[in-house]
Write an enzyme that holds these catalytic residues in place. Structure first.
Site: not given
Ligand code: 5GP
Length: 112
Positions: A30, A91, A98
């Site tokens: 997103i 992060g 994921h």
């Molecule tokens: P992290 O920070 O955990 O490695 O990555 C989480 C990712 O999820 C972030 O890049 C963030 O932009 C994405 N993200 C968070 N909420 C949503 C959502 O509701 N939909 C989508 N498609 N991505 C999301």
């Protein structure tokens, strides 16, 4: 514990899905950090890479191959980066494992 990615798997919240198979799902981030930024998640709810066990070995290998397939399909060129943030200090903000698959611009090293 289910996260918002669990809701995406169950189609309870919308997402732009680009790939799906029996074991994993890929959808556009997103808040993209590159022209192509896809999140590839296992359908099994594993909080982070450090929570995966020996029983997940085949699943993790499957995800790496799926990441390359997704990058080939939508990344454009041959260069891409795969990132796993494990733990808040690294992060991680969503605690469902994921792979970030990023492509479409040059990437520097080391990452920030
Ligand atoms: P992290 O920070 O955990 O490695 O990555 C989480 C990712 O999820 C972030 O890049 C963030 O932009 C994405 N993200 C968070 N909420 C949503 C959502 O509701 N939909 C989508 N498609 N991505 C999301």
């Amino acid at each position: 514990m289910s996260t918002l990615f669990g809701k995406i798997i169950r189609r309870e919240i919308p997402s732009d899905i680009v790939y799906e198979d029996d074991l994993c799902l890929a959808f556009r981030d997103i808040n993209p950090q590159a022209p192509t930024h896809v999140l590839l998640i296992p359908k099994k709810e594993i909080a982070g890479l450090s929570d995966a066990g020996a029983e997940d070995q085949a699943l993790l290998g499957h995800m790496m191959l799926a990441a390359a397939k997704v990058a080939r399909q939508i990344g454009g060129g041959g260069a891409f980066r795969v990132v796993v943030n494990n733990g808040a200090e690294a992060g991680q903000s969503v605690f469902h494992l994921h792979l970030h698959v990023l492509a479409g611009r040059p990437f520097r090293w080391p990452p920030g």
